[in-house]
Design a protein around this motif. Structure first.
Motif, mmCIF file in Angstrom:
data_model
loop_
_atom_site.group_PDB
_atom_site.id
_atom_site.type_symbol
_atom_site.label_atom_id
_atom_site.label_comp_id
_atom_site.label_asym_id
_atom_site.label_seq_id
_atom_site.Cartn_x
_atom_site.Cartn_y
_atom_site.Cartn_z
ATOM 1 N N CYS A 12 5.283 -3.612 -1.576
ATOM 2 C CA CYS A 12 6.462 -4.126 -2.284
ATOM 3 C C CYS A 12 6.423 -5.628 -2.514
ATOM 4 N N GLY A 13 5.542 -6.346 -1.824
ATOM 5 C CA GLY A 13 5.436 -7.783 -2.022
ATOM 6 C C GLY A 13 6.430 -8.602 -1.240
ATOM 7 N N ARG A 14 7.351 -7.957 -0.514
ATOM 8 C CA ARG A 14 8.289 -8.696 0.313
ATOM 9 C C ARG A 14 7.571 -9.200 1.568
ATOM 10 N N ALA A 15 8.238 -10.054 2.310
ATOM 11 C CA ALA A 15 7.654 -10.553 3.551
ATOM 12 C C ALA A 15 7.299 -9.369 4.454
ATOM 13 N N ALA A 16 6.073 -9.348 4.950
ATOM 14 C CA ALA A 16 5.618 -8.212 5.768
ATOM 15 C C ALA A 16 6.466 -8.052 7.024
ATOM 16 N N MET A 17 6.977 -9.166 7.548
ATOM 17 C CA MET A 17 7.784 -9.085 8.770
ATOM 18 C C MET A 17 9.110 -8.352 8.526
ATOM 19 N N ASP A 18 9.511 -8.245 7.254
ATOM 20 C CA ASP A 18 10.723 -7.490 6.945
ATOM 21 C C ASP A 18 10.449 -5.990 6.861
ATOM 22 N N CYS A 19 9.234 -5.644 6.400
ATOM 23 C CA CYS A 19 8.890 -4.230 6.187
ATOM 24 C C CYS A 19 8.348 -3.550 7.439
ATOM 25 N N ALA A 20 7.401 -4.224 8.109
ATOM 26 C CA ALA A 20 6.672 -3.571 9.201
ATOM 27 C C ALA A 20 7.570 -3.101 10.344
ATOM 28 N N PRO A 21 8.455 -3.963 10.889
ATOM 29 C CA PRO A 21 9.243 -3.504 12.042
ATOM 30 C C PRO A 21 10.140 -2.316 11.713
ATOM 31 N N ARG A 22 10.597 -2.241 10.472
ATOM 32 C CA ARG A 22 11.507 -1.147 10.091
ATOM 33 C C ARG A 22 10.767 0.071 9.545
ATOM 34 N N ARG A 23 9.442 -0.028 9.468
ATOM 35 C CA ARG A 23 8.611 1.078 8.981
ATOM 36 C C ARG A 23 9.126 1.600 7.634
ATOM 37 N N ILE A 24 9.374 0.672 6.728
ATOM 38 C CA ILE A 24 9.894 1.039 5.412
ATOM 39 C C ILE A 24 8.890 1.897 4.647
ATOM 40 N N HIS A 25 7.607 1.589 4.817
ATOM 41 C CA HIS A 25 6.560 2.329 4.093
ATOM 42 C C HIS A 25 5.763 3.178 5.072
ATOM 43 N N PRO A 26 5.556 4.459 4.781
ATOM 44 C CA PRO A 26 4.746 5.314 5.659
ATOM 45 C C PRO A 26 3.325 4.764 5.794
ATOM 46 N N ALA A 27 2.718 5.002 6.944
ATOM 47 C CA ALA A 27 1.373 4.489 7.217
ATOM 48 C C ALA A 27 0.374 4.970 6.175
ATOM 49 N N ARG A 28 0.515 6.243 5.755
ATOM 50 C CA ARG A 28 -0.433 6.773 4.778
ATOM 51 C C ARG A 28 -0.292 6.060 3.437
ATOM 52 N N GLU A 29 0.941 5.758 3.061
ATOM 53 C CA GLU A 29 1.162 5.034 1.806
ATOM 54 C C GLU A 29 0.562 3.634 1.886
ATOM 55 N N LEU A 30 0.709 2.991 3.023
ATOM 56 C CA LEU A 30 0.129 1.667 3.216
ATOM 57 C C LEU A 30 -1.394 1.722 3.173
ATOM 58 N N ALA A 31 -1.974 2.758 3.814
ATOM 59 C CA ALA A 31 -3.429 2.902 3.812
ATOM 60 C C ALA A 31 -3.952 3.101 2.395
ATOM 61 N N CYS A 32 -3.271 3.938 1.621
ATOM 62 C CA CYS A 32 -3.692 4.174 0.232
ATOM 63 C C CYS A 32 -3.593 2.900 -0.592
#
Length: 464
Positions: A147-167
């Motif tokens: 999404c391009g937002r600050a990673a510290m905002d996304c990672a702790p809340r697990r906004i994106h599934p790991a598989r989506e991030l890997a892809c």
């Protein structure tokens, strides 16, 4: 892009990742005892349980090479370097003589330099082991690869599934690899066009000495045209790479529209003068063939490239329209000469069997590149039907010219430049211009330049 195929199945557990992190911290402490001012610990931010696969290894190595060059450009020396390749991911540690804050600014500059470089994880530690943060230096935060937002905002809340991030990570690496290879191909293609026009003398053609039999173009017109075509050649190579799982016949269809658009751009740059229409077709085909072989992980020797081009252009000769009004179609109806279409559909035999061997033999005999290319052009005029020559005279006159050049080549294995200059004056007097042969000379140069990377393959096709 087949993400599953690229990633493979060699996942690691959370316990393995935690153990690897502890070992890395221990190695960091050991290396900091080596006396440097700062330590760079470089890994990749690869989401998910699969950390190691050929594309990731190649991307990591490219990042490491960029890092070392960036440090050297800024006068920072590497005291000690250690690299490891483990199932939990590749890592490199570089002990440097640079001030920690300065080194951190340099690594962040790399991490934000492209979409794919967001995957670089380049921690910088001071000599006391304290990690230098972006925030402390007022540097921008890491951005999420989705999404391009600050990673510290996304990672702790697990906004994106790991598989989506890997892809998303794989897609970034894939696009980076394709883009860099397509740049290499496009650079070689543009270089070939620029070299071709600079070869002098060339009978009846634009060169550094004169404009040949042309009143509407000169050397700078060619420069204007060639300067517009690198993006098109890049696209051809990228389309070839992305079509690697398809049959070559389908690839050519995807080049038609980009080719027409490249012609429009060329004509806009030259004020309506057709400088490189033939090269847009033939060089574009070879660039696409090179991308196709790269994407399949196959060697790309000149003969193999020509074979792929032949498959790409199956049925091309059948496209001559009985009512077509182009110069090539009229000549085909009158004489059966197929010109560049027939040459290309046959896999460019004049280049593979004549132009390239002659050119490289002359280079091996220590002839200057300019002279080797000028002599090669004569061989190509004799080896292929040039519809541009036929259009400007007749088939009968063209055959006479071929015989004249054949006699010249029989008399002297390597004609001198003065003899070619005399032929240039003759061609100008008769308004002859072997434009089709010039395109084949550009192809010869391109295939020669491609020798430098003929064994390069898509990194996901490489052995891990």
């Amino acid at each position: 892009m087949d993400v599953e195929r690229i990633l493979g199945e060699n996942g690691v557990s959370l316990a393995q990742m935690l153990a690897a992190r502890e070992r890395r911290a221990a190695r960091q402490r050991d290396m900091l005892r080596g006396g440097g001012k700062s330590l760079i610990s470089y890994t990749l931010n690869m989401p998910g349980e699969i950390k190691q696969f050929p594309l990731a290894q190649a991307f990591f190595r490219h990042g490491l090479a960029r890092l070392e060059r960036h440090l050297a450009r800024n006068g920072i020396s590497i005291v000690t370097k250690a690299c490891r390749v483990e199932p939990t991911g590749s890592e490199a540690m570089l002990l440097t003589d640079g001030a920690p804050a300065d080194v951190k600014r340099l690594t962040v500059a790399l991490e934000i330099s492209s979409p794919a470089s967001r995957l670089y994880d380049m921690d910088v530690l001071a000599s006391d082991g304290v990690k230098i943060s972006r925030d402390a230096l007022g540097l921008p935060p890491r951005r999420c690869v989705i999404c391009g937002r600050a990673a510290m905002d996304c990672a702790p809340r697990r906004i994106h599934p790991a598989r989506e991030l890997a892809c998303a990570a794989v897609k970034l690496m894939y696009d980076d690899a394709v883009g860099r290879f397509a740049d290499t191909v496009a650079s070689a293609a543009q270089r070939a066009l620029l070299y071709e026009v600079c070869v002098s003398p060339k009978p009846g053609l634009v060169d550094r000495f004169n404009s040949g039999s042309h009143r509407d173009m000169d050397l700078f017109t060619f420069m204007d045209s060639a300067g517009t075509l690198a993006p098109y050649f890049h696209l051809c190579a990228a389309l070839g790479a992305e079509a690697a799982e398809q049959e070559p016949e389908r690839l050519f269809q995807s080049l038609r529209l980009p080719g027409m658009e490249a012609e429009t751009v060329m004509l806009e740059a030259t004020g309506g003068v057709n400088v490189h229409k033939g090269a847009i077709f033939s060089v574009g085909v070879i660039c696409a063939a090179r991308g196709w072989l790269w994407g399949r992980g196959e060697n790309a020797a000149a003969e193999r490239l020509a074979g792929v081009a032949r498959k790409m252009l199956t049925g091309l000769k059948d496209e001559f329209s009985p009512q077509g009004q182009s110069a090539g179609e009229k000549i085909f109806r009158e004489s059966g000469v197929t010109g560049i279409r027939g040459e290309a559909a046959a896999g460019f035999p004049a280049v593979i069997e004549c132009g390239l061997p002659v050119f490289e033999r002359l280079l091996a005999e220590n002839l200057p590149l300019n002279d080797a290319a000028a002599v090669t052009l004569l061989h190509l005029i004799g080896a292929a039907d040039d519809t541009n020559m036929i259009r400007r005279s007749s088939l009968f006159r063209f055959r006479e010219v071929q015989r004249e050049i054949g006699r010249l080549l029989d008399e002297k294995t390597v004609p001198d430049m003065a003899g070619i200059a005399r032929l240039d004056r003759q061609f100008i007097a008769e308004n002859l211009s072997p434009g089709g042969s010039a395109d084949l000379l550009a192809l010869t140069l391109l295939l020669h330049f491609m020798r430098d990377f003929e064994s390069e393959k898509a990194p996901w096709r490489s052995e891990s």
